[in-house]
Design a protein around this motif. Sequence first.
Motif, PDB file in Angstrom:
ATOM      1  N   UNK A 113     -29.059  -4.596   5.325  1.00  0.00           N
ATOM      2  CA  UNK A 113     -29.048  -3.042   6.150  1.00  0.00           C
ATOM      3  C   UNK A 113     -27.783  -2.586   5.739  1.00  0.00           C
ATOM      4  N   UNK A 114     -27.866  -1.240   5.231  1.00  0.00           N
ATOM      5  CA  UNK A 114     -26.810  -0.763   4.666  1.00  0.00           C
ATOM      6  C   UNK A 114     -25.883  -0.417   5.990  1.00  0.00           C
ATOM      7  N   UNK A 115     -24.443  -0.416   5.939  1.00  0.00           N
ATOM      8  CA  UNK A 115     -23.720   0.012   6.841  1.00  0.00           C
ATOM      9  C   UNK A 115     -23.283   1.478   7.179  1.00  0.00           C
ATOM     10  N   UNK A 116     -23.375   2.156   8.300  1.00  0.00           N
ATOM     11  CA  UNK A 116     -23.105   3.657   8.229  1.00  0.00           C
ATOM     12  C   UNK A 116     -23.680   4.135   9.139  1.00  0.00           C
ATOM     13  N   UNK A 117     -23.833   5.567   9.239  1.00  0.00           N
ATOM     14  CA  UNK A 117     -24.372   6.435  10.468  1.00  0.00           C
ATOM     15  C   UNK A 117     -25.985   6.235  10.131  1.00  0.00           C
ATOM     16  N   UNK A 118     -26.682   6.314  11.139  1.00  0.00           N
ATOM     17  CA  UNK A 118     -28.103   6.640  11.017  1.00  0.00           C
ATOM     18  C   UNK A 118     -28.505   7.758  11.779  1.00  0.00           C
ATOM     19  N   UNK A 119     -29.434   8.532  11.176  1.00  0.00           N
ATOM     20  CA  UNK A 119     -29.809   9.560  12.049  1.00  0.00           C
ATOM     21  C   UNK A 119     -31.213   9.335  12.915  1.00  0.00           C
ATOM     22  N   UNK A 120     -31.556   9.986  14.103  1.00  0.00           N
ATOM     23  CA  UNK A 120     -32.431   9.532  14.698  1.00  0.00           C
ATOM     24  C   UNK A 120     -33.549  10.848  14.924  1.00  0.00           C
ATOM     25  N   UNK A 121     -34.701  10.509  14.231  1.00  0.00           N
ATOM     26  CA  UNK A 121     -35.444  11.601  14.247  1.00  0.00           C
ATOM     27  C   UNK A 121     -36.354  11.730  15.562  1.00  0.00           C
ATOM     28  N   UNK A 122     -36.865  12.898  15.744  1.00  0.00           N
ATOM     29  CA  UNK A 122     -37.373  13.330  17.050  1.00  0.00           C
ATOM     30  C   UNK A 122     -38.713  13.685  16.682  1.00  0.00           C
ATOM     31  N   UNK A 123     -39.659  13.192  17.707  1.00  0.00           N
ATOM     32  CA  UNK A 123     -41.167  13.716  17.384  1.00  0.00           C
ATOM     33  C   UNK A 123     -41.081  14.987  17.932  1.00  0.00           C
ATOM     34  N   UNK A 124     -42.080  15.844  17.074  1.00  0.00           N
ATOM     35  CA  UNK A 124     -42.110  17.346  17.187  1.00  0.00           C
ATOM     36  C   UNK A 124     -43.177  17.639  17.918  1.00  0.00           C
ATOM     37  N   UNK A 125     -43.248  18.523  19.001  1.00  0.00           N
ATOM     38  CA  UNK A 125     -44.830  18.925  19.410  1.00  0.00           C
ATOM     39  C   UNK A 125     -44.566  20.405  19.599  1.00  0.00           C
ATOM     40  N   UNK A 126     -45.931  20.871  19.618  1.00  0.00           N
ATOM     41  CA  UNK A 126     -46.227  22.348  19.816  1.00  0.00           C
ATOM     42  C   UNK A 126     -46.462  22.591  21.311  1.00  0.00           C
ATOM     43  N   UNK A 127     -46.441  23.888  21.489  1.00  0.00           N
ATOM     44  CA  UNK A 127     -46.461  24.294  23.028  1.00  0.00           C
ATOM     45  C   UNK A 127     -47.905  23.393  23.723  1.00  0.00           C
ATOM     46  N   UNK A 128     -48.561  23.317  22.982  1.00  0.00           N
ATOM     47  CA  UNK A 128     -49.879  22.746  23.769  1.00  0.00           C
ATOM     48  C   UNK A 128     -49.962  21.073  23.889  1.00  0.00           C
ATOM     49  N   UNK A 129     -48.790  20.567  23.238  1.00  0.00           N
ATOM     50  CA  UNK A 129     -48.665  19.126  23.505  1.00  0.00           C
ATOM     51  C   UNK A 129     -48.915  18.150  22.181  1.00  0.00           C
ATOM     52  N   UNK A 130     -49.596  19.115  21.425  1.00  0.00           N
ATOM     53  CA  UNK A 130     -50.113  18.486  20.061  1.00  0.00           C
ATOM     54  C   UNK A 130     -48.898  18.287  19.183  1.00  0.00           C
ATOM     55  N   UNK A 131     -49.009  17.237  18.081  1.00  0.00           N
ATOM     56  CA  UNK A 131     -47.866  16.920  17.295  1.00  0.00           C
ATOM     57  C   UNK A 131     -47.857  18.045  16.161  1.00  0.00           C
ATOM     58  N   UNK A 132     -46.581  18.445  16.194  1.00  0.00           N
ATOM     59  CA  UNK A 132     -46.346  19.501  15.102  1.00  0.00           C
ATOM     60  C   UNK A 132     -45.786  18.811  13.657  1.00  0.00           C
ATOM     61  N   UNK A 133     -46.690  18.689  12.810  1.00  0.00           N
ATOM     62  CA  UNK A 133     -46.622  17.698  11.885  1.00  0.00           C
ATOM     63  C   UNK A 133     -45.614  18.833  10.665  1.00  0.00           C
ATOM     64  N   UNK A 134     -45.685  20.132  10.628  1.00  0.00           N
ATOM     65  CA  UNK A 134     -45.026  20.690   9.980  1.00  0.00           C
ATOM     66  C   UNK A 134     -43.374  20.769  10.154  1.00  0.00           C
ATOM     67  N   UNK A 135     -43.178  20.804  11.675  1.00  0.00           N
ATOM     68  CA  UNK A 135     -41.574  20.681  12.075  1.00  0.00           C
ATOM     69  C   UNK A 135     -41.252  19.271  11.734  1.00  0.00           C
ATOM     70  N   UNK A 136     -42.115  18.269  11.985  1.00  0.00           N
ATOM     71  CA  UNK A 136     -41.599  16.681  11.641  1.00  0.00           C
ATOM     72  C   UNK A 136     -41.312  16.698  10.264  1.00  0.00           C
ATOM     73  N   UNK A 137     -42.009  17.186   9.285  1.00  0.00           N
ATOM     74  CA  UNK A 137     -41.732  17.106   7.810  1.00  0.00           C
ATOM     75  C   UNK A 137     -40.528  17.848   7.708  1.00  0.00           C
ATOM     76  N   UNK A 138     -40.223  19.173   8.161  1.00  0.00           N
ATOM     77  CA  UNK A 138     -39.049  19.720   7.890  1.00  0.00           C
ATOM     78  C   UNK A 138     -37.840  19.090   8.300  1.00  0.00           C
ATOM     79  N   UNK A 139     -37.943  18.397   9.504  1.00  0.00           N
ATOM     80  CA  UNK A 139     -36.743  17.700  10.169  1.00  0.00           C
ATOM     81  C   UNK A 139     -36.561  16.367   9.204  1.00  0.00           C
ATOM     82  N   UNK A 140     -37.611  15.485   8.475  1.00  0.00           N
ATOM     83  CA  UNK A 140     -37.333  14.595   7.565  1.00  0.00           C
ATOM     84  C   UNK A 140     -36.897  14.922   6.314  1.00  0.00           C
TER      85      UNK A 140
END
Length: 144
Positions: free
Chosen positions: A1-28
């Motif tokens: 395991x590499x030493x250092x800082x790790x970012x923590x990804x958020x799960x992204x959701x639309x207003x209706x509660x469905x997964x927002x794949x586009x926003x998650x891809x942009x975040x990654x």
Amino acid sequence: MEYGNYGVLLSTFNDDGSFCEQAFRKEVEYCSTLPIAGLMVCGSTGEFPYLDEALYRKEMEIAIAGCGDKELIAGISAPSDSQVLTNMEIAHSLGYRQFMCCPPYYYHQNDAAVVDFYKYISKHVPSDSILLLYNIPSCTSRIT
């Protein structure tokens, strides 16, 4: 395991509660350009208690495909031992080799139960992988 800082990804959701794949891809994509060692996928900010198996797999696939050269840690926490093992199996089949798991949650456990839980899970960790213990004191049993 590499030493250092790790970012923590958020799960992204639309207003209706469905997964927002586009926003998650942009975040990654964005996080893969940051000067950090790696990324945590489906940890506590990843809304892991709310992900069904298909959505868990989808987030894991998107992250590993778009992470660039970042190390990845797969959050495998779940409300049951069997689901923890299923999550680990899914992540491992996609190429993850580092797994993070919090102790049992909802019902607080004593120290012996937490140790037994981690002993059980660790027996199933693939030999090419590592298990990281994770604690959220306000939500899980303490790791003393």
